[in-house]
Enzyme design. Structure first.
Site, mmCIF file in Angstrom:
data_model
loop_
_atom_site.group_PDB
_atom_site.id
_atom_site.type_symbol
_atom_site.label_atom_id
_atom_site.label_comp_id
_atom_site.label_asym_id
_atom_site.label_seq_id
_atom_site.Cartn_x
_atom_site.Cartn_y
_atom_site.Cartn_z
ATOM 1 N N PHE A 131 11.546 54.846 -20.269
ATOM 2 C CA PHE A 131 12.252 53.647 -19.819
ATOM 3 C C PHE A 131 11.974 52.434 -20.692
ATOM 4 O O PHE A 131 10.872 52.280 -21.225
ATOM 5 C CB PHE A 131 11.912 53.348 -18.353
ATOM 6 C CG PHE A 131 12.594 54.305 -17.416
ATOM 7 C CD1 PHE A 131 13.854 54.027 -16.920
ATOM 8 C CD2 PHE A 131 12.015 55.514 -17.087
ATOM 9 C CE1 PHE A 131 14.514 54.928 -16.095
ATOM 10 C CE2 PHE A 131 12.657 56.423 -16.262
ATOM 11 C CZ PHE A 131 13.914 56.129 -15.764
ATOM 12 N N HIS A 159 25.624 58.118 -18.745
ATOM 13 C CA HIS A 159 24.306 57.484 -18.702
ATOM 14 C C HIS A 159 23.275 58.426 -19.345
ATOM 15 O O HIS A 159 23.086 59.562 -18.866
ATOM 16 C CB HIS A 159 23.897 57.186 -17.260
ATOM 17 C CG HIS A 159 22.443 56.806 -17.135
ATOM 18 N ND1 HIS A 159 21.943 55.673 -17.724
ATOM 19 C CD2 HIS A 159 21.398 57.426 -16.544
ATOM 20 C CE1 HIS A 159 20.636 55.609 -17.484
ATOM 21 N NE2 HIS A 159 20.276 56.667 -16.771
ATOM 22 N N ASN A 164 15.987 54.594 -21.949
ATOM 23 C CA ASN A 164 16.723 54.539 -20.691
ATOM 24 C C ASN A 164 16.414 53.194 -20.017
ATOM 25 O O ASN A 164 15.287 52.961 -19.579
ATOM 26 C CB ASN A 164 16.273 55.722 -19.806
ATOM 27 C CG ASN A 164 16.966 55.764 -18.464
ATOM 28 O OD1 ASN A 164 17.560 54.781 -18.035
ATOM 29 N ND2 ASN A 164 16.876 56.903 -17.788
HETATM 30 C C1 ST9 Z 1 4.805 47.172 -23.058
HETATM 31 C C2 ST9 Z 1 4.972 48.620 -22.557
HETATM 32 C C3 ST9 Z 1 5.623 48.836 -21.234
HETATM 33 C C4 ST9 Z 1 5.878 50.271 -20.875
HETATM 34 C C5 ST9 Z 1 6.555 50.372 -19.576
HETATM 35 C C6 ST9 Z 1 6.922 51.721 -19.096
HETATM 36 C C7 ST9 Z 1 7.055 51.672 -17.625
HETATM 37 C C8 ST9 Z 1 7.762 52.807 -17.002
HETATM 38 C C9 ST9 Z 1 8.769 52.362 -16.059
HETATM 39 C C10 ST9 Z 1 9.464 53.464 -15.369
HETATM 40 C C11 ST9 Z 1 10.642 52.991 -14.608
HETATM 41 C C12 ST9 Z 1 11.101 54.042 -13.684
HETATM 42 C C13 ST9 Z 1 12.410 53.765 -13.109
HETATM 43 C C14 ST9 Z 1 12.917 54.949 -12.386
HETATM 44 C C15 ST9 Z 1 14.381 54.886 -12.180
HETATM 45 C C16 ST9 Z 1 14.932 56.099 -11.574
HETATM 46 C C17 ST9 Z 1 15.290 57.172 -12.585
HETATM 47 C C18 ST9 Z 1 16.669 57.604 -12.582
HETATM 48 O O1 ST9 Z 1 17.291 57.141 -11.684
HETATM 49 S S1 ST9 Z 1 17.529 58.679 -13.730
HETATM 50 C C19 ST9 Z 1 16.934 60.094 -14.354
HETATM 51 C C20 ST9 Z 1 15.731 59.975 -15.230
HETATM 52 N N1 ST9 Z 1 15.657 61.046 -16.215
HETATM 53 C C21 ST9 Z 1 15.059 62.259 -16.023
HETATM 54 O O2 ST9 Z 1 14.607 62.584 -14.939
HETATM 55 C C22 ST9 Z 1 14.941 63.223 -17.185
HETATM 56 C C23 ST9 Z 1 13.573 63.135 -17.816
HETATM 57 N N2 ST9 Z 1 13.245 64.274 -18.661
HETATM 58 C C24 ST9 Z 1 13.309 64.265 -20.003
HETATM 59 O O3 ST9 Z 1 13.818 63.333 -20.613
HETATM 60 C C25 ST9 Z 1 12.745 65.469 -20.745
HETATM 61 O O4 ST9 Z 1 12.516 66.525 -19.844
HETATM 62 C C26 ST9 Z 1 11.404 65.163 -21.521
HETATM 63 C C27 ST9 Z 1 11.712 64.219 -22.667
HETATM 64 C C28 ST9 Z 1 10.375 64.563 -20.595
HETATM 65 C C29 ST9 Z 1 10.853 66.468 -22.098
HETATM 66 O O5 ST9 Z 1 11.823 67.125 -22.868
HETATM 67 P P1 ST9 Z 1 12.063 68.707 -22.692
HETATM 68 O O6 ST9 Z 1 13.147 69.114 -23.575
HETATM 69 O O7 ST9 Z 1 12.228 68.960 -21.224
HETATM 70 O O8 ST9 Z 1 10.689 69.301 -23.275
HETATM 71 P P2 ST9 Z 1 9.655 70.386 -22.698
HETATM 72 O O9 ST9 Z 1 10.318 71.309 -21.728
HETATM 73 O O10 ST9 Z 1 9.000 70.996 -23.897
HETATM 74 O O11 ST9 Z 1 8.617 69.475 -21.938
HETATM 75 C C30 ST9 Z 1 7.657 68.711 -22.614
HETATM 76 C C31 ST9 Z 1 6.593 68.352 -21.612
HETATM 77 O O12 ST9 Z 1 7.143 67.447 -20.641
HETATM 78 C C32 ST9 Z 1 6.829 67.931 -19.328
HETATM 79 N N3 ST9 Z 1 7.870 67.474 -18.405
HETATM 80 C C33 ST9 Z 1 9.202 67.563 -18.546
HETATM 81 N N4 ST9 Z 1 9.815 66.979 -17.507
HETATM 82 C C34 ST9 Z 1 8.845 66.514 -16.698
HETATM 83 C C35 ST9 Z 1 8.860 65.805 -15.471
HETATM 84 N N5 ST9 Z 1 9.997 65.430 -14.880
HETATM 85 N N6 ST9 Z 1 7.688 65.466 -14.931
HETATM 86 C C36 ST9 Z 1 6.501 65.791 -15.534
HETATM 87 N N7 ST9 Z 1 6.447 66.453 -16.710
HETATM 88 C C37 ST9 Z 1 7.594 66.818 -17.271
HETATM 89 C C38 ST9 Z 1 6.802 69.461 -19.492
HETATM 90 O O13 ST9 Z 1 6.109 70.061 -18.439
HETATM 91 C C39 ST9 Z 1 6.095 69.591 -20.844
HETATM 92 O O14 ST9 Z 1 4.709 69.435 -20.672
HETATM 93 P P3 ST9 Z 1 3.663 70.285 -21.603
HETATM 94 O O15 ST9 Z 1 4.024 71.754 -21.395
HETATM 95 O O16 ST9 Z 1 3.919 69.830 -23.018
HETATM 96 O O17 ST9 Z 1 2.316 69.936 -21.087
#
Ligand code: ST9
Length: 371
Positions: free
Chosen positions: A195, A284, A317
């Site tokens: 994000f 999105h 995002n």
């Molecule tokens: C000054 C600095 C300030 C910084 C501030 C930052 C603050 C953050 C703020 C957050 C705001 C949040 C707002 C929320 C809003 C609601 C969201 C929505 O409505 S809309 C929808 C939002 N969008 C989404 O929900 C989609 C998000 N997902 C993605 O974009 C991708 O799955 C990915 C990039 C995370 C990984 O790419 P992919 O091709 O899948 O690659 P791999 O399969 O190889 O996995 C690599 C590793 O990732 C792991 N893993 C995967 N998923 C998850 C998970 N959910 N959970 C946990 N772990 C997860 C997986 O187990 C593996 O671990 P390891 O085996 O290496 O140990």
């Protein structure tokens, strides 16, 4: 849609390949080496090159309570957001109003979407004051719709514009991660890697158009679908320590499995195009695998989701504001890279968020010489 504006905080731009080192240093968690390695793996797979942030190292240092979920930090976050969110929205809205070319006082309705609003009077009131809107402007604030907030706001704007003769509606979406920011832990890595901060604004109106007004996109039909029994998969909750969020690992798959039906519902059985490639796409970019799954399920040709992938790469995002950046990118490509040939006349807009909720809209891009 008659005009579009976008804005990002000017302070901090973090390249994604530097993000893990920066965030673990800023949050004093360098000793969590396994978590850091996992964050690096995730960052490499996001399809993001850089993100913009309002928070900087100095402001994080000044608020040690942001790093400890056991300490209350909601008040401090609300105070910061109360100034920063409307200001960022103002930047985007000022650009949209300038492009529209009419005085801000011609705006009749304002719809503001954000996940940061927890006070009243709220950001819609502040934005109206900052922009000098009329005291009679009809205001609505949408809160915590997450990534479908922009889609929801545009859907409502369409209805307001069509049902109030002469209405000119300003939609503003502004999202700052400062309300969710925390030290990396086992539950927030993906959100933290994904994000960023940004704001988008759109002026919406139905015809007849006044001189100088030219529709960029026509919002033809719109539907909202909630995927049954997915409430637990994607969510946000306000707590004493800010906003907690949960992104289930099933999100990309669930969206891929449900997207075709949403499109059929929005187009209507008799109007579904022969091929989904006959459309232009404003999706999105919730995450790279979400876009990949949509490509696969709809058998899209390479490049169909280029505007979404571009926005994900350049900004990350930005939750509800992101769809406005995608629409802006689509119209920029159309204008700068050869006119109508690069954009089909008919298109689809998709936005997803907690629920899981999917906002679908059938769009039309009027030919550039049509008025
Ligand atoms: C000054 C600095 C300030 C910084 C501030 C930052 C603050 C953050 C703020 C957050 C705001 C949040 C707002 C929320 C809003 C609601 C969201 C929505 O409505 S809309 C929808 C939002 N969008 C989404 O929900 C989609 C998000 N997902 C993605 O974009 C991708 O799955 C990915 C990039 C995370 C990984 O790419 P992919 O091709 O899948 O690659 P791999 O399969 O190889 O996995 C690599 C590793 O990732 C792991 N893993 C995967 N998923 C998850 C998970 N959910 N959970 C946990 N772990 C997860 C997986 O187990 C593996 O671990 P390891 O085996 O290496 O140990």
């Amino acid at each position: 849609m008659l005009a579009i504006g976008t804005a990002n905080p000017t302070g901090v731009v973090i390249p994604q390949d530097q993000f893990t080192d920066d965030i673990f240093r800023m949050t004093k968690t360098d000793h969590l080496t396994e978590l850091k390695e996992k964050m690096k793996r995730i960052c490499q797979k996001t399809g993001i090159d850089k993100r913009y942030f309002y928070l900087n190292e100095e402001s994080v240092d000044a608020h040690p309570e942001f790093l400890d979920r056991e300490l209350p930090s909601l008040d401090a976050r609300i105070d910061m957001a109360a100034t920063a969110v409307p200001k960022l929205a103002q930047c985007a809205a000022t650009k949209a109003i300038a492009e529209w070319g009419c005085p801000a006082t011609n705006i009749t309705h304002l719809v503001f979407s954000t996940y940061s609003a927890w006070k009243a009077p709220s950001f819609d009131h502040q934005l109206a004051s900052l922009l000098g809107l009329r005291p009679t402007v009809s205001r609505t604030i949408l809160s915590l719709h997450g990534c479908y907030g922009g889609g929801r706001a545009l859907h409502l704007d369409k209805q307001l514009a069509e049902n109030n003769r002469g209405a000119r509606v300003l939609v503003a979406c502004a999202e700052l991660t400062l309300v969710c920011f925390g030290a990396p832990d086992g539950s927030n890595l993906v959100g933290t890697a994904l994000f960023g901060d940004g704001a988008g604004a759109v002026i919406v109106g139905a015809g007849p158009f006044s001189e100088g007004e030219r529709p960029l996109f026509e919002m033809v039909t719109a539907t909202q679908t909630t995927i049954p029994r997915t409430e637990h998969v994607l969510g946000m909750q306000v707590s004493g320590a800010g906003v907690d969020f949960h992104l289930g690992i099933q999100v990309p798959t669930l969206i891929g499995q449900n997207i075709k039906q949403c499109l059929v519902d929005a187009f209507g059985n008799d109007n579904v195009p022969g091929s989904w490639n006959d459309l232009f796409w404003a999706v999105h970019p919730g995450g790279r695998p979400i876009l990949d799954n949509i490509d696969t399920v709809l058998k899209l040709e390479p490049g169909k989701l280029a505007a979404s992938r571009h926005v994900l790469r350049e900004y990350g995002n930005m939750s509800g504001a992101t769809i406005v950046f995608v629409l802006d990118e689509l119209r920029r490509r159309r204008k700068e890279m050869g006119g109508d040939n690069l954009l089909q006349e008919w298109g689809a807009m998709l936005a997803f968020g907690p629920g899981i909720t999917i906002e679908t809209m059938v769009l039309r891009a009027p030919p550039l010489n049509e008025n």
